[in-house]
Write a protein that holds these residues in place. Structure first.
Motif, PDB file in Angstrom:
ATOM      1  N   ASP A   1      15.244  88.062  52.472  1.00 17.93           N
ATOM      2  CA  ASP A   1      14.970  86.890  51.617  1.00 17.93           C
ATOM      3  C   ASP A   1      14.035  87.220  50.468  1.00 17.93           C
ATOM      4  O   ASP A   1      13.513  86.316  49.802  1.00 17.93           O
ATOM      5  CB  ASP A   1      14.400  85.739  52.463  1.00 17.93           C
ATOM      6  N   GLY A   2      13.783  88.513  50.209  1.00 14.49           N
ATOM      7  CA  GLY A   2      13.008  88.911  49.051  1.00 14.49           C
ATOM      8  C   GLY A   2      11.510  89.024  49.272  1.00 14.49           C
ATOM      9  O   GLY A   2      10.763  89.352  48.336  1.00 14.49           O
ATOM     10  N   ARG A   3      11.012  88.760  50.466  1.00 13.12           N
ATOM     11  CA  ARG A   3       9.580  88.871  50.735  1.00 13.12           C
ATOM     12  C   ARG A   3       9.183  90.334  50.968  1.00 13.12           C
ATOM     13  O   ARG A   3      10.005  91.156  51.359  1.00 13.12           O
ATOM     14  CB  ARG A   3       9.204  88.040  51.951  1.00 13.12           C
ATOM     15  N   THR A   4       7.920  90.623  50.744  1.00 17.71           N
ATOM     16  CA  THR A   4       7.429  91.976  50.993  1.00 17.71           C
ATOM     17  C   THR A   4       7.299  92.215  52.489  1.00 17.71           C
ATOM     18  O   THR A   4       6.658  91.413  53.198  1.00 17.71           O
ATOM     19  CB  THR A   4       6.050  92.184  50.324  1.00 17.71           C
ATOM     20  N   ALA A   5       7.881  93.260  52.959  1.00 15.51           N
ATOM     21  CA  ALA A   5       7.821  93.561  54.381  1.00 15.51           C
ATOM     22  C   ALA A   5       6.404  93.991  54.753  1.00 15.51           C
ATOM     23  O   ALA A   5       5.762  94.755  54.020  1.00 15.51           O
ATOM     24  CB  ALA A   5       8.803  94.671  54.724  1.00 15.51           C
ATOM     25  N   PRO A   6       5.868  93.484  55.868  1.00  9.63           N
ATOM     26  CA  PRO A   6       4.506  93.847  56.263  1.00  9.63           C
ATOM     27  C   PRO A   6       4.431  95.296  56.746  1.00  9.63           C
ATOM     28  O   PRO A   6       5.454  95.933  57.015  1.00  9.63           O
ATOM     29  CB  PRO A   6       4.203  92.873  57.412  1.00  9.63           C
ATOM     30  N   ALA A   7       3.206  95.798  56.845  1.00 11.77           N
ATOM     31  CA  ALA A   7       3.012  97.141  57.365  1.00 11.77           C
ATOM     32  C   ALA A   7       3.428  97.183  58.837  1.00 11.77           C
ATOM     33  O   ALA A   7       3.264  96.221  59.577  1.00 11.77           O
ATOM     34  CB  ALA A   7       1.548  97.559  57.221  1.00 11.77           C
ATOM     35  N   GLY A   8       3.976  98.293  59.252  1.00 10.60           N
ATOM     36  CA  GLY A   8       4.401  98.416  60.645  1.00 10.60           C
ATOM     37  C   GLY A   8       5.389  99.548  60.830  1.00 10.60           C
ATOM     38  O   GLY A   8       5.676 100.313  59.901  1.00 10.60           O
ATOM     39  N   THR A   9       5.896  99.627  62.044  1.00 11.56           N
ATOM     40  CA  THR A   9       6.871 100.653  62.400  1.00 11.56           C
ATOM     41  C   THR A   9       8.277 100.075  62.278  1.00 11.56           C
ATOM     42  O   THR A   9       8.561  98.991  62.819  1.00 11.56           O
ATOM     43  CB  THR A   9       6.638 101.158  63.831  1.00 11.56           C
ATOM     44  N   TYR A  10       9.145 100.798  61.588  1.00 11.09           N
ATOM     45  CA  TYR A  10      10.511 100.330  61.362  1.00 11.09           C
ATOM     46  C   TYR A  10      11.522 101.365  61.855  1.00 11.09           C
ATOM     47  O   TYR A  10      11.276 102.571  61.786  1.00 11.09           O
ATOM     48  CB  TYR A  10      10.740 100.048  59.868  1.00 11.09           C
ATOM     49  N   THR A  11      12.626 100.825  62.327  1.00  9.69           N
ATOM     50  CA  THR A  11      13.718 101.667  62.832  1.00  9.69           C
ATOM     51  C   THR A  11      14.954 101.437  61.973  1.00  9.69           C
ATOM     52  O   THR A  11      15.238 100.309  61.570  1.00  9.69           O
ATOM     53  CB  THR A  11      14.041 101.341  64.303  1.00  9.69           C
ATOM     54  N   ILE A  12      15.673 102.491  61.697  1.00 14.25           N
ATOM     55  CA  ILE A  12      16.897 102.414  60.894  1.00 14.25           C
ATOM     56  C   ILE A  12      18.097 102.593  61.812  1.00 14.25           C
ATOM     57  O   ILE A  12      18.170 103.571  62.566  1.00 14.25           O
ATOM     58  CB  ILE A  12      16.911 103.484  59.785  1.00 14.25           C
ATOM     59  N   ARG A  13      19.012 101.631  61.744  1.00 20.67           N
ATOM     60  CA  ARG A  13      20.246 101.727  62.521  1.00 20.67           C
ATOM     61  C   ARG A  13      21.417 101.780  61.559  1.00 20.67           C
ATOM     62  O   ARG A  13      21.604 100.864  60.756  1.00 20.67           O
ATOM     63  CB  ARG A  13      20.398 100.542  63.479  1.00 20.67           C
TER      64      ARG A  13
END
Length: 218
Positions: free
Chosen positions: A157-169
């Motif tokens: 939705d265009g918001r800035t993603a918060p800091a954290g751990t992300y996984t790519i699928r």
């Protein structure tokens, strides 16, 4: 009358310091042993020339192996020093590694590659630490091989993603025919460590990874 204590002190002046015994036989020691062996051999069963040559050959072989070990040790030290210099030149570059997880700062995007198995559409999902899909990135693969992709660090939705751990699928196909694909992420090389197993790259957001896991540096 001289006391026992004084006599002991007097004798201690003439005590001889114990000699240090060598733990290894040198060439001179070996030749001395060979000479004594010849002097004390049985006259009825003298030492044959071939036996003497065999013993000399064994001694020469041992000396050669010891010299080779020293030379190989010197070569290893030179190679380690060269490896250290090469490793220092990697700091500051980006490394593409096989992984699907990365820790990002708020609003920080990422890029990498998808290993496509065939031509077609690939769906790349960005999943947060809670397991929620926050964005989807469509990728079109022209054929089997490595396909570049990127994410701008924003949610769907265009918001800035918060800091954290992300996984790519990454998947191709739909429904029961959907196939998971291997992913690679580019990360900044903060430093390089030289471990017993070899070079280890310390990557921003990913952590330490062996050099063998790096697909490309640039």
């Amino acid at each position: 009358m001289t006391t026992i204590g004084n006599a002991t002190d007097a004798l201690s002046q003439y005590s001889v310091a114990p000699t240090t015994r060598k733990k290894e036989l040198g060439q001179a020691d070996f030749l001395r042993l060979m000479t004594e062996q010849l002097k004390n051999q049985d006259p009825l069963k003298p030492l044959e020339g071939t036996q003497m040559l065999g013993q000399l050959a064994q001694f020469s072989t041992v000396q050669g192996i010891q010299g080779m070990q020293g030379a190989l040790g010197a070569v290893a030290n030179v190679m380690e020093s060269d490896q250290t210099l090469r490793a220092a030149s990697l700091v500051g570059h980006d490394a593409l590694v096989d992984t699907d997880t990365v820790q990002l700062q708020a609003g920080t995007g990422m890029n990498g590659e998808i290993v496509a198995t065939s031509a077609g559409s690939i769906n790349v999902e960005i999943v947060d630490a809670a397991g929620q899909v926050i964005d989807r990135v469509p990728v079109d693969a022209p054929g089997a091989g490595n396909v570049a992709w990127g994410w701008d660090g924003k949610t769907a939705d265009g918001r800035t993603a918060p800091a954290g751990t992300y996984t790519i699928r990454a998947t191709t196909g739909t429904g029961a025919s959907a196939q998971a694909l291997s992913t690679r992420i580019a990360a900044h090389i903060d430093s390089v460590s030289i471990e017993a197993s070899g070079l280890v790259l310390n990557l921003a957001g990913i952590g330490p990874r062996p050099l063998s896991s790096v697909r490309r540096i640039g």
